[in-house]
Every structure is written in structure tokens, then in C-alpha cells.
Design a protein around this motif. Structure first.
Motif, PDB file in Angstrom:
ATOM      1  N   LEU A 289       0.831  -1.201   0.000  1.00 14.09           N
ATOM      2  CA  LEU A 289       0.000   0.000   0.000  1.00 14.09           C
ATOM      3  C   LEU A 289       0.867   1.253   0.000  1.00 14.09           C
ATOM      4  O   LEU A 289       1.866   1.309   0.714  1.00 14.09           O
ATOM      5  CB  LEU A 289      -0.876   0.034   1.250  1.00 14.09           C
ATOM      6  CG  LEU A 289      -2.138  -0.792   1.225  1.00 14.09           C
ATOM      7  CD1 LEU A 289      -2.792  -0.790   2.596  1.00 14.09           C
ATOM      8  CD2 LEU A 289      -3.097  -0.277   0.198  1.00 14.09           C
TER       9      LEU A 289
ATOM     10  N   ALA B 221      -6.330   5.849   2.833  1.00 12.08           N
ATOM     11  CA  ALA B 221      -6.758   4.497   2.480  1.00 12.08           C
ATOM     12  C   ALA B 221      -8.127   4.265   3.109  1.00 12.08           C
ATOM     13  O   ALA B 221      -8.686   5.152   3.748  1.00 12.08           O
ATOM     14  CB  ALA B 221      -5.742   3.470   2.979  1.00 12.08           C
TER      15      ALA B 221
ATOM     16  N   THR C  76      -6.439   0.890  -0.909  1.00 15.27           N
ATOM     17  CA  THR C  76      -6.601   2.240  -1.446  1.00 15.27           C
ATOM     18  C   THR C  76      -8.087   2.551  -1.591  1.00 15.27           C
ATOM     19  O   THR C  76      -8.923   1.646  -1.726  1.00 15.27           O
ATOM     20  CB  THR C  76      -5.936   2.395  -2.827  1.00 15.27           C
ATOM     21  OG1 THR C  76      -6.580   1.514  -3.754  1.00 15.27           O
ATOM     22  CG2 THR C  76      -4.440   2.092  -2.766  1.00 15.27           C
TER      23      THR C  76
END
Length: 119
Positions: free
Chosen positions: A2, A7, A80
Motif C-alpha cells: 500500500l 486508504a 486504497t
């Protein structure tokens, strides 16, 4: 991995014995999250000791009868915003008995250690 920054954290609450077309829903959701094209960065299935849902009946892991088989399960992942928004409609269709929550979060660090090869 990530990227650092905004997020989405998603938690799905089910019973471990909730069924799906192919078996248990928790397994189907985990497989879906691992699929190529969906492929979230990682997911965790948690089996709490005890819990109750909207019906108010307490289910505990040390109960030996059928109540002990109806334990809560939580599936959590962070991904995300874009990927989460694209897969949430599918997850909402999959979950026929349970609850899905999602809220914004921030990834502060995302590190991956290389796998050690033992020979």
C-alpha cells in the motif's frame, strides 16, 4: 504494498457458519479478496472468543452445543480508496447475513520484509 497516505479500512462481520453458494461465506470472501484483478494487499480473518448480533443471543467459543458453532467472525483489510470503492458493491452482494463497515484511514508505513529461503 500500500502507498503511504489515505486508504480505506473495511471490516466485515459474519457468523462462522454463514453459508454461501460454495461453502462458508468467510472462505468465499477471503478467496474473492485474493483473486487476480481484485487482489487486496492483505486481509485477516479474526475469530473472537464471544459475541452477539442484532438478535441479542450470546455465542461463546467454549459452548459445546450448536450455539458454539455460531460464533462471530471478522474479516478486515486496508486498501486504497479506489480499489475499495470498486470491490465494495461485490462484497455487499456477497454478504447476505452480516454487516460491512468502511471508514477512511491513513497508512503511515507499509513495509515488506523479503522472504527468507531456508535450505
Amino acid at each position: 504494498m500500500l502507498p503511504i497516505g489515505p486508504a480505506m479500512k473495511v471490516t466485515i462481520y459474519l457468523n462462522q457458519d454463514t453459508s454461501s453458494k460454495r461453502g462458508f461465506l468467510r472462505d468465499e470472501i477471503l478467496s474473492f479478496l485474493r483473486e487476480k484483478g481484485v487482489g487486496v494487499g492483505g486481509a485477516t480473518v479474526l475469530h473472537p472468543y464471544a459475541g452477539f448480533g442484532s438478535h441479542g443471543r450470546l455465542h461463546k467459543s467454549d459452548e459445546g452445543d450448536v450455539e458454539g458453532l455460531h460464533l462471530p467472525v471478522m474479516i478486515c483489510f486496508i486498501e486504497t480508496m479506489e480499489k475499495t470503492q470498486s470491490i465494495l458493491p461485490i462484497l455487499q452482494e456477497m454478504v447476505t447475513d452480516g454487516l460491512i463497515e468502511a471508514h477512511p484511514t491513513e497508512v503511515l508505513k507499509s513495509a515488506k520484509q523479503e522472504e527468507k529461503v531456508i535450505s
